[in-house]
Design a protein around this motif. Structure first.
Motif, PDB file in Angstrom:
ATOM      1  N   THR A   1       0.816  -1.217   0.000  1.00 32.05           N
ATOM      2  CA  THR A   1       0.000   0.000   0.000  1.00 32.05           C
ATOM      3  C   THR A   1       0.849   1.265   0.000  1.00 32.05           C
ATOM      4  OG1 THR A   1      -1.750  -1.204   1.118  1.00 32.05           O
ATOM      5  CG2 THR A   1      -1.875   1.206   1.197  1.00 32.05           C
ATOM      6  N   VAL A   2       1.777   1.341   0.927  1.00 34.85           N
ATOM      7  CA  VAL A   2       2.627   2.521   1.003  1.00 34.85           C
ATOM      8  C   VAL A   2       3.757   2.432  -0.026  1.00 34.85           C
ATOM      9  CG1 VAL A   2       4.232   3.777   2.508  1.00 34.85           C
ATOM     10  CG2 VAL A   2       2.038   2.964   3.416  1.00 34.85           C
TER      11      VAL A   2
ATOM     12  N   LYS B   1       2.927   3.533  -3.638  1.00 34.32           N
ATOM     13  CA  LYS B   1       2.292   4.836  -3.824  1.00 34.32           C
ATOM     14  C   LYS B   1       3.078   5.787  -4.742  1.00 34.32           C
ATOM     15  CE  LYS B   1      -0.118   8.433  -1.174  1.00 34.32           C
ATOM     16  NZ  LYS B   1      -0.373   9.121  -2.409  1.00 34.32           N
TER      17      LYS B   1
ATOM     18  N   ASP C   1       1.180   7.176  -7.873  1.00 37.57           N
ATOM     19  CA  ASP C   1       0.902   8.606  -8.016  1.00 37.57           C
ATOM     20  C   ASP C   1       1.239   9.087  -9.428  1.00 37.57           C
ATOM     21  OD1 ASP C   1       0.054   8.680  -5.417  1.00 37.57           O
ATOM     22  OD2 ASP C   1       1.748   9.840  -4.639  1.00 37.57           O
TER      23      ASP C   1
ATOM     24  N   MET D   1      -3.460   6.026 -12.474  1.00 39.78           N
ATOM     25  CA  MET D   1      -4.747   6.335 -13.091  1.00 39.78           C
ATOM     26  C   MET D   1      -4.639   6.411 -14.610  1.00 39.78           C
ATOM     27  SD  MET D   1      -6.612   6.450 -10.382  1.00 39.78           S
ATOM     28  CE  MET D   1      -8.172   7.022 -11.069  1.00 39.78           C
TER      29      MET D   1
ATOM     30  N   GLU E   1      -4.536  -5.856   0.748  1.00 42.72           N
ATOM     31  CA  GLU E   1      -3.960  -4.786  -0.066  1.00 42.72           C
ATOM     32  C   GLU E   1      -4.152  -4.986  -1.561  1.00 42.72           C
ATOM     33  OE1 GLU E   1       0.038  -3.722   1.275  1.00 42.72           O
ATOM     34  OE2 GLU E   1      -0.319  -4.869   3.110  1.00 42.72           O
TER      35      GLU E   1
ATOM     36  N   PRO F   1      -7.919  -4.658  -2.848  1.00 45.04           N
ATOM     37  CA  PRO F   1      -8.350  -3.256  -2.801  1.00 45.04           C
ATOM     38  C   PRO F   1      -7.604  -2.348  -3.784  1.00 45.04           C
ATOM     39  CG  PRO F   1      -8.129  -4.116  -0.573  1.00 45.04           C
ATOM     40  CD  PRO F   1      -7.598  -5.175  -1.503  1.00 45.04           C
ATOM     41  N   LEU F   2      -6.317  -2.568  -3.979  1.00 45.80           N
ATOM     42  CA  LEU F   2      -5.570  -1.735  -4.923  1.00 45.80           C
ATOM     43  C   LEU F   2      -6.014  -2.009  -6.360  1.00 45.80           C
ATOM     44  CD1 LEU F   2      -1.983  -2.010  -3.369  1.00 45.80           C
ATOM     45  CD2 LEU F   2      -3.209   0.142  -3.748  1.00 45.80           C
ATOM     46  N   ALA F   3      -6.068  -3.287  -6.723  1.00 45.01           N
ATOM     47  CA  ALA F   3      -6.450  -3.623  -8.102  1.00 45.01           C
ATOM     48  C   ALA F   3      -7.923  -3.352  -8.350  1.00 45.01           C
ATOM     49  CB  ALA F   3      -6.129  -5.089  -8.407  1.00 45.01           C
ATOM     50  N   GLY F   4      -8.710  -3.352  -7.275  1.00 44.22           N
ATOM     51  CA  GLY F   4     -10.131  -3.026  -7.409  1.00 44.22           C
ATOM     52  C   GLY F   4     -10.394  -1.542  -7.446  1.00 44.22           C
ATOM     53  N   ALA F   5      -9.334  -0.734  -7.504  1.00 44.40           N
ATOM     54  CA  ALA F   5      -9.504   0.716  -7.581  1.00 44.40           C
ATOM     55  C   ALA F   5      -8.676   1.307  -8.740  1.00 44.40           C
ATOM     56  CB  ALA F   5      -9.117   1.370  -6.263  1.00 44.40           C
ATOM     57  N   TYR F   6      -7.385   1.058  -8.750  1.00 34.46           N
ATOM     58  CA  TYR F   6      -6.511   1.674  -9.765  1.00 34.46           C
ATOM     59  C   TYR F   6      -6.682   1.016 -11.136  1.00 34.46           C
ATOM     60  CZ  TYR F   6      -3.869   4.465  -6.402  1.00 34.46           C
ATOM     61  OH  TYR F   6      -3.498   5.401  -5.474  1.00 34.46           O
ATOM     62  N   PRO F   7      -6.978   1.805 -12.157  1.00 34.46           N
ATOM     63  CA  PRO F   7      -7.107   1.214 -13.498  1.00 34.46           C
ATOM     64  C   PRO F   7      -5.812   0.609 -14.012  1.00 34.46           C
ATOM     65  CG  PRO F   7      -7.736   3.568 -13.511  1.00 34.46           C
ATOM     66  CD  PRO F   7      -7.350   3.226 -12.116  1.00 34.46           C
TER      67      PRO F   7
ATOM     68  N   ARG G   1      -3.468  -4.888 -12.224  1.00 33.46           N
ATOM     69  CA  ARG G   1      -4.115  -6.195 -12.318  1.00 33.46           C
ATOM     70  C   ARG G   1      -3.396  -7.141 -11.344  1.00 33.46           C
ATOM     71  NH1 ARG G   1      -6.935  -3.479 -14.907  1.00 33.46           N
ATOM     72  NH2 ARG G   1      -7.876  -3.819 -16.949  1.00 33.46           N
TER      73      ARG G   1
ATOM     74  N   ARG H   1     -15.439   2.284  -7.323  1.00 35.64           N
ATOM     75  CA  ARG H   1     -14.055   1.850  -7.494  1.00 35.64           C
ATOM     76  C   ARG H   1     -13.946   0.699  -8.497  1.00 35.64           C
ATOM     77  NH1 ARG H   1     -13.037  -2.713  -5.388  1.00 35.64           N
ATOM     78  NH2 ARG H   1     -14.436  -3.568  -3.823  1.00 35.64           N
TER      79      ARG H   1
ATOM     80  N   VAL I   1     -14.268   2.206 -11.960  1.00 35.18           N
ATOM     81  CA  VAL I   1     -13.052   2.974 -12.250  1.00 35.18           C
ATOM     82  C   VAL I   1     -11.875   2.043 -12.508  1.00 35.18           C
ATOM     83  CG1 VAL I   1     -11.355   4.524 -11.200  1.00 35.18           C
ATOM     84  CG2 VAL I   1     -13.803   5.082 -11.096  1.00 35.18           C
ATOM     85  N   SER I   2     -11.783   0.973 -11.729  1.00 38.49           N
ATOM     86  CA  SER I   2     -10.640   0.056 -11.881  1.00 38.49           C
ATOM     87  C   SER I   2     -10.607  -0.568 -13.269  1.00 38.49           C
ATOM     88  CB  SER I   2     -10.699  -1.055 -10.837  1.00 38.49           C
ATOM     89  OG  SER I   2     -11.633  -2.064 -11.192  1.00 38.49           O
TER      90      SER I   2
ATOM     91  N   HIS J   1      -5.859   7.264  -1.018  1.00 37.95           N
ATOM     92  CA  HIS J   1      -4.512   6.843  -1.427  1.00 37.95           C
ATOM     93  C   HIS J   1      -4.052   7.583  -2.680  1.00 37.95           C
ATOM     94  CE1 HIS J   1      -1.538   3.786  -2.960  1.00 37.95           C
ATOM     95  NE2 HIS J   1      -1.297   3.617  -1.681  1.00 37.95           N
TER      96      HIS J   1
ATOM     97  N   GLY K   1     -13.571   5.347  -3.064  1.00 38.43           N
ATOM     98  CA  GLY K   1     -13.113   3.981  -3.307  1.00 38.43           C
ATOM     99  C   GLY K   1     -11.607   3.813  -3.232  1.00 38.43           C
ATOM    100  N   PHE K   2     -10.888   4.856  -2.844  1.00 43.07           N
ATOM    101  CA  PHE K   2      -9.425   4.788  -2.817  1.00 43.07           C
ATOM    102  C   PHE K   2      -8.854   4.776  -1.398  1.00 43.07           C
ATOM    103  CE2 PHE K   2      -7.552   4.731  -7.055  1.00 43.07           C
ATOM    104  CZ  PHE K   2      -8.697   4.756  -7.820  1.00 43.07           C
TER     105      PHE K   2
ATOM    106  N   ILE L   1      -7.228   2.407   1.144  1.00 46.18           N
ATOM    107  CA  ILE L   1      -6.571   1.100   0.983  1.00 46.18           C
ATOM    108  C   ILE L   1      -5.980   0.660   2.328  1.00 46.18           C
ATOM    109  CG2 ILE L   1      -4.857  -0.200  -0.337  1.00 46.18           C
ATOM    110  CD1 ILE L   1      -6.847   1.076  -2.204  1.00 46.18           C
ATOM    111  N   PRO L   2      -6.246  -0.583   2.730  1.00 49.88           N
ATOM    112  CA  PRO L   2      -5.728  -1.050   4.024  1.00 49.88           C
ATOM    113  C   PRO L   2      -4.201  -1.162   4.067  1.00 49.88           C
ATOM    114  CG  PRO L   2      -7.542  -2.435   3.263  1.00 49.88           C
ATOM    115  CD  PRO L   2      -7.169  -1.542   2.125  1.00 49.88           C
TER     116      PRO L   2
ATOM    117  N   PHE M   1     -14.150  -4.081   3.334  1.00 49.34           N
ATOM    118  CA  PHE M   1     -13.894  -5.064   2.292  1.00 49.34           C
ATOM    119  C   PHE M   1     -14.249  -6.473   2.742  1.00 49.34           C
ATOM    120  CE2 PHE M   1     -10.642  -1.776   1.193  1.00 49.34           C
ATOM    121  CZ  PHE M   1     -11.179  -1.405  -0.026  1.00 49.34           C
TER     122      PHE M   1
END
Lengths: 467, 467, 467
Positions: free
Chosen positions: B330-331, B334, B338, B342, B361, B364-370, B373, C65, C68-69, C307, C320-321, C323-324, C380
């Protein structure tokens, strides 16, 4: 009738039928208990248990913590200043709250003990609490319910205790001298003379010097004192050591650095960092000695002991307030493994309370290093779901042969057959699933079941070696 | 008869019937293998495999590590100084210890390979070891068992290799020039010219300069050299890059800071912290280049490579001693996200060995950022239980469309159909469970099964783009 | 027919039959919703919902999310500058991509809402999108689809909102004054006046001073201001507070240190370390106040909010961003628990997004400390697989009585009955498994099911106390 013959077996009828056969084949095998916390005095003096509360409630930290978590005071459970002194009242409190244990392994163990050991077939409840108290108390007065008789009745083949490095093992000697044929082995647990953060650490080292005649004021004398105690434990039947460190950190310092570190530790000048480094170094020293003397090494890391200072102060240690912390082995064990990891003489059994390590670290490590084996689920995880998760996460990478069967890790004598029964049923269920999904032949499952129930423990702890 | 037609399918009969239909619909689909480690020489020169031990035992780090973990020496497996030179003797050792693989995916893969590739239907054992050796050896001498013939027989549609940034891809060229119609794609794996802690790093950068004509003595020249190599790989069919960093740390330094950091790294003056920061920065640089050139980026973090220095020194890399460490994305990701997270042109496929990250992690990350995968379970988790855990933990948050199907990630050619078969069966079982629990219609499951078996990989790795 | 009556129930027919009975007994029980994010204005003003897109798509961060993903722009979903303004077009985009939600809880919730709330029994698709839009829009114009009517229709017994410490709770007052009999409770959520890293923190503290008449320029005045607001919230029906900290870190500084820390924070001089320490200290202060005023404390740690800076800047918070990140409670909570952990007046409900903590830390902590209870799977994980994992990992150590039933934690009104339905079905399935494996009697399961469905929430949140 709390004990159903099919308990813990899979729901699917075909799989259950396979599991039933697998379980039937191991249900009555002798119990091999290579790691646990029974009181050596039981085996040496063979005393009667005092009463039902002292048998089932007061010494069992699982039972205590659950009752306390729901607002019952330790005092009501017979612990602490001004505590309830009447064991029957304590027992009634326990019975009145027995529903709290729904869904927990404690419930399975206690149901099993009541029925299998005392013939009490209804579930404990307020309405039968007094009758059960009387029935148990009556039996506890009989010779058939003394520890050694239970040892035989439980078909225990061998049982290990866990003993301070400073212990004189008098009860082990007493058991031997008595002519009793039970096999009770001590285990060398030197935490109190290794962890500089132990209360009374320096006195403990003085004592270690007196007992061994070694100069525990010097690094070499201190190591010699360990060698001496290990030899003594081994002469008394020990096949293993055990180490309850806060972390699995190991170190491999040069001789001079180690000696200087010991000097600081010995003079009470150790910083928290020094203390951790000293524990780390001592794991590697213990491993080196294991290569020499053949004692199997066990590591139980990752528990924050006595988390509540209030509980520690008023009610003491081992009252249910040891709480796990995250653990990682891969980097922490490397210094030790660099020394002994590939040595065929070495055996180190790893335990964890952090299940994230099963698939991520422990199975890959034990599936590679010849020195490593995986201990069974420990403590909060020696349960149906816990054993299941262990097998599901560890087997694909470590296989079965890098595990060491089950051990009950308990101070609750009557729960020993119950725990091994849970283990055998859970393993039967797991093996049956492998058969139904055609990952294993049924014949193979029948070969594996008795290994998991005993052989792997005998081999893993080197219990077959001549005594 | 080790291969049961219903293997890995659910126990419940109604669910199994659904799973069977789902599996049947995908069982014979072509294999899409967008990430793996087959030897490019196989495809370029199409040589015969030497013998059964060199096919099944010596190159397979899963097989090696399990045997070694149980005390068998690498030398007995044909590796290291003075190693056993007779492949039949190695094969016998393997067969004598085949029970060690009970419950592991290696057993499933090998059973499948023996039966499906070599027609050997009994489980390997000491009693059939010699006969099997002879049967396999005889077949390996036939043209039908050369790599390209197996490619066709396995119905491989496309297969990617993993190649050093310094590789001239001569075998890929050879395969093309030969007129063979198989589709073998290189993958740009620049670890050796990105990780300052690689042995020979500075020489590698010199070499990178020579190959590309770029001045790898400067930050901009170094980046240009990557661009040049990426373009070359792309011209040879590559659709992806791959990065095997110790951690998923990324960074996005300003141009001057990055340039200064490069200078330290280039002159061999990098501290451990510099090295980590440089790897981190380079992930972001690689991502920027991916946005430009469209190469799909893969990240495989969290493995402590060659954990045992003894094994590394005497037996080399990739011998089964790469051990996972805890990972958090997650961190760490980033800074990179950034920049490109997107961007619809970006695609970054994340892999992990730390399953705790699936639900916490990665999903949630792949389920948000286009841009993101999820790669399939990697390495120790590309197994029945591992794939199952992946689907159970990732699907609810990331859905199916943010995953990229299966890839076999193997250097063991004969295990490729076996692995894809395990994947297809496990996914069929998972989908069938969703149907039985009415989380998915059966018609939807039938739409999803071929996506999981191939379409998502084709799309995820941009394999449908014109060559 | 998306809603099968047996959905989420176990596959095994005998177990399913037991689960069906358990579910039937709780299916129609009133909904207790002690933690959530419905808009208080709904309850105060009882407005009509504007259109289907504003009901189902725009406010639901799960829905956003996922879309968007997969490359759909926020603008196409009605969010951001120049966004699509036509709700029907937004709805069509949603319908065209509804397959993305296969296998996710969003799909279960939305299917359930469409059928149970709007009587739309076919799955949403491009072909019925317009008809569904019209049908929903028509109903939204009817009084039966206003919030208070839905409250009654959903059989909500009580619902809590989550409100800033600076909120005047006007809508709560309006709901009371209206004579409506629904029970809507505010929850004290003081993050914006506790977290020094909140935008506008100093202004918020000024505002807090104005509202309360306390001098929020001093540590004691600041604490008094909290006491004042808590009393106000309590007078408006609140039974709980909620704290959304980045970590579960707590502290217990001496009065002077705390005061000095406050001074730095108040003057905008707080370092990142100060900010963390201040949040930590304030959790303990909030706990102390909970002991005084009886408000149940909730802690929701471990989410990296917003995030993506791009998403935050252009589309705002709660898109939707979040993230845990990895979380550990054992050491972090100790300072707070040392103060209030054993106090029978204290109740702290712990939530997590890091499932590794369930068995490792949360169950052991809640299974020991009387002050602690475990909140249900959060965010989640409030899903079939998520609830299942929670029960499997927490129950053996914490039992059922240390959990607080289910809460929906949602801002999507129509999903509330759907979510409670998923919870009740998943718990029925879990209990049925315990019965089939003879870990629980069927009668016990029937006692437990309504506790899990409501009683534990009523008790856990002290909702039975006189208003």
């Amino acid at each position: 009738m709390p004990l159903h013959p099919d308990r813990l077996l899979p729901a699917d009828p075909a799989t259950r039928a396979i599991a039933r056969e697998l379980y039937r084949a191991v249900a009555d095998l002798p119990i091999v208990s290579p790691h646990g916390h029974t009181d050596p005095r039981w085996w040496g003096e063979n005393p009667a248990f005092a009463n039902p509360a002292e048998l089932f409630v007061i010494p069992d930290h699982y039972v205590l913590r659950m009752l306390v978590s729901q607002g019952i005071a330790y005092e009501a459970l017979g612990i602490g200043e001004g505590a309830q002194a009447d064991p029957r009242t304590i027992w009634r409190t326990f019975a009145a709250n027995y529903h709290l244990f729904q869904g927990t392994p404690s419930r399975l163990w206690i149901d099993h003990s009541l029925e299998a050991v005392f013939g009490l077939e209804q579930r404990l409840s307020p309405s039968n609490a007094d009758a059960y108290y009387d029935a148990i108390a009556e039996k506890l007065a009989q010779p058939e319910y003394r520890p050694r008789a239970l040892y035989d009745r439980f078909r225990i083949e061998v049982i290990a205790t866990t003993d301070s490095a400073l212990d004189d093992l008098r009860y082990h000697q007493m058991a031997k001298d008595s002519g009793w044929t039970g096999r009770v082995l001590p285990t060398y647990r030197p935490d109190a003379v290794i962890d500089p953060e132990t209360d009374g650490f320096e006195d403990n080292l003085d004592r270690l010097g007196e007992i061994t005649g070694c100069d525990t004021g010097t690094w070499q004398g201190y190591l010699d004192a360990h060698r001496s105690r290990r030899a003594f434990f081994k002469s008394m039947g020990a096949t293993a050591t055990d180490h309850g460190h806060p972390t699995p950190q190991t170190a491999n310092l040069g001789a001079e650095d180690a000696s200087r570190l010991f000097d600081r530790v010995r003079r009470g000048k150790a910083s928290a960092e020094d203390a951790e480094r000293f524990r780390a170094q001592m794991l590697t020293e213990m491993a080196r000695m294991s290569v020499e003397d053949g004692l199997v090494m066990q590591l139980h890391p990752g528990s924050f002991r006595s988390h509540s200072p209030h509980v520690l102060k008023h009610y003491g240690r081992d009252r249910g307030f040891d709480i796990p912390v995250p653990v990682s082995f891969t980097v922490a064990l490397k210094p030790l493994l660099d020394v002994v990891g590939m040595d065929p003489r070495m055996r180190l059994i790893l335990f964890t309370l952090d299940e994230a390590t099963y698939a991520r670290e422990l199975a890959p490590l034990a599936g590679a290093y010849p020195a490593l084996r995986l201990g069974p689920p420990w403590w909060f995880q020696d349960s149906f779901e816990g054993i299941r998760r262990f097998r599901e996460r560890a087997t694909e990478t470590a296989g079965f042969m890098n595990t060491v069967g089950f051990n009950d890790d308990t101070r609750a004598l009557c729960s020993i057959p119950a725990r091994h029964d849970v283990s055998r049923r859970t393993d039967a269920a797991f093996l049956a699933d492998l058969v139904t999904s055609h990952r294993l032949d049924e014949a193979e499952a029948h070969e594996l079941a008795p290994r998991l129930a005993g052989d792997l423990a005998r081999d893993g702890y080197r219990l077959n070696a001549p005594a």
